[in-house]
Design an enzyme around this catalytic site. Sequence first.
Site, PDB file in Angstrom:
ATOM      1  N   ASP A  14       0.821  -1.212   0.000  1.00 18.76           N
ATOM      2  CA  ASP A  14       0.000   0.000   0.000  1.00 18.76           C
ATOM      3  C   ASP A  14       0.858   1.266   0.000  1.00 18.76           C
ATOM      4  O   ASP A  14       1.997   1.264   0.454  1.00 18.76           O
ATOM      5  CB  ASP A  14      -0.887   0.036   1.258  1.00 18.76           C
ATOM      6  CG  ASP A  14      -2.045  -0.930   1.186  1.00 18.76           C
ATOM      7  OD1 ASP A  14      -2.061  -1.773   0.277  1.00 18.76           O
ATOM      8  OD2 ASP A  14      -2.939  -0.839   2.053  1.00 18.76           O
ATOM      9  N   HIS A  64      -6.180   3.054  -4.039  1.00 21.95           N
ATOM     10  CA  HIS A  64      -6.102   3.249  -2.583  1.00 21.95           C
ATOM     11  C   HIS A  64      -6.480   4.693  -2.217  1.00 21.95           C
ATOM     12  O   HIS A  64      -6.049   5.200  -1.179  1.00 21.95           O
ATOM     13  CB  HIS A  64      -4.683   2.911  -2.105  1.00 21.95           C
ATOM     14  CG  HIS A  64      -4.543   2.691  -0.630  1.00 21.95           C
ATOM     15  ND1 HIS A  64      -5.464   1.985   0.128  1.00 21.95           N
ATOM     16  CD2 HIS A  64      -3.561   3.081   0.241  1.00 21.95           C
ATOM     17  CE1 HIS A  64      -5.058   1.953   1.390  1.00 21.95           C
ATOM     18  NE2 HIS A  64      -3.923   2.614   1.489  1.00 21.95           N
ATOM     19  N   HIS A  68      -5.844   9.403   0.543  1.00 23.45           N
ATOM     20  CA  HIS A  68      -5.745   8.526   1.717  1.00 23.45           C
ATOM     21  C   HIS A  68      -6.638   8.973   2.887  1.00 23.45           C
ATOM     22  O   HIS A  68      -6.196   8.995   4.051  1.00 23.45           O
ATOM     23  CB  HIS A  68      -4.296   8.431   2.192  1.00 23.45           C
ATOM     24  CG  HIS A  68      -3.980   7.150   2.904  1.00 23.45           C
ATOM     25  ND1 HIS A  68      -4.166   6.984   4.252  1.00 23.45           N
ATOM     26  CD2 HIS A  68      -3.505   5.966   2.471  1.00 23.45           C
ATOM     27  CE1 HIS A  68      -3.801   5.774   4.627  1.00 23.45           C
ATOM     28  NE2 HIS A  68      -3.396   5.123   3.549  1.00 23.45           N
ATOM     29  N   HIS A 158       3.740  -2.297   3.019  1.00 21.99           N
ATOM     30  CA  HIS A 158       3.738  -0.942   2.464  1.00 21.99           C
ATOM     31  C   HIS A 158       4.996  -0.683   1.649  1.00 21.99           C
ATOM     32  O   HIS A 158       6.092  -1.057   2.072  1.00 21.99           O
ATOM     33  CB  HIS A 158       3.629   0.090   3.586  1.00 21.99           C
ATOM     34  CG  HIS A 158       2.332   0.033   4.338  1.00 21.99           C
ATOM     35  ND1 HIS A 158       2.105  -0.903   5.325  1.00 21.99           N
ATOM     36  CD2 HIS A 158       1.198   0.773   4.227  1.00 21.99           C
ATOM     37  CE1 HIS A 158       0.867  -0.729   5.804  1.00 21.99           C
ATOM     38  NE2 HIS A 158       0.310   0.277   5.156  1.00 21.99           N
TER      39      HIS A 158
END
Length: 200
Positions: A14, A64, A68, A158
Amino acid sequence: MEPKSRRCIALTFDDGPSPYTLQILQILKKFQIKATFFVTGESLSLHPEILQSVVLDGHTVGNHTLNHPDITKISQDDLHREIHSLNIAIKKIIQQDVKIFRPPYGAITKETYRAVYEIGLFPVLWNLDTNDWDLSQTEPIEDRVMRGLKEHNIILMHDGGGPREQTVKALPGIIKSLKQKGYEFVTIPDYFHYVYNRRI
């Protein structure tokens, strides 16, 4: 081989793309496995060429959000903008439509799930969180993965959003250990096909 007889691992990353993504791509190429990258608009605007590398290497790209946010705390209109704007930006770079979505922080409700699904994306969470973003943890990332393993695993890691040297350093050992245990590495679309017999 029947789908449910496979023991599947979906490595997901991510908050990229970032320079760390390139290091991760090198590791994945070395081990000849595919992964899934959930990108943010903020990171994409800084490193669009890295997303091209992700796709050229045969990995899957997911949405995503643009900025955010916690999607459970924004309006429906803002949610649509967060998703649609990033979809457009991604397609402009890789000439592919995005099919999967990961909510930031894993925050999702029935209402936001339905809204994302109606937009045309399939929401994807995880069942093994490495907490690799938390640099205060002393337990090695590989140990966290081995401790949390299930028969089928969507692993959260990540490749952006902060310093990710620990993630890059841990990844080869994680992959070797999982291979030794007989897991098959797949992308998120293949994971849902093999584990749940569902096409996304």
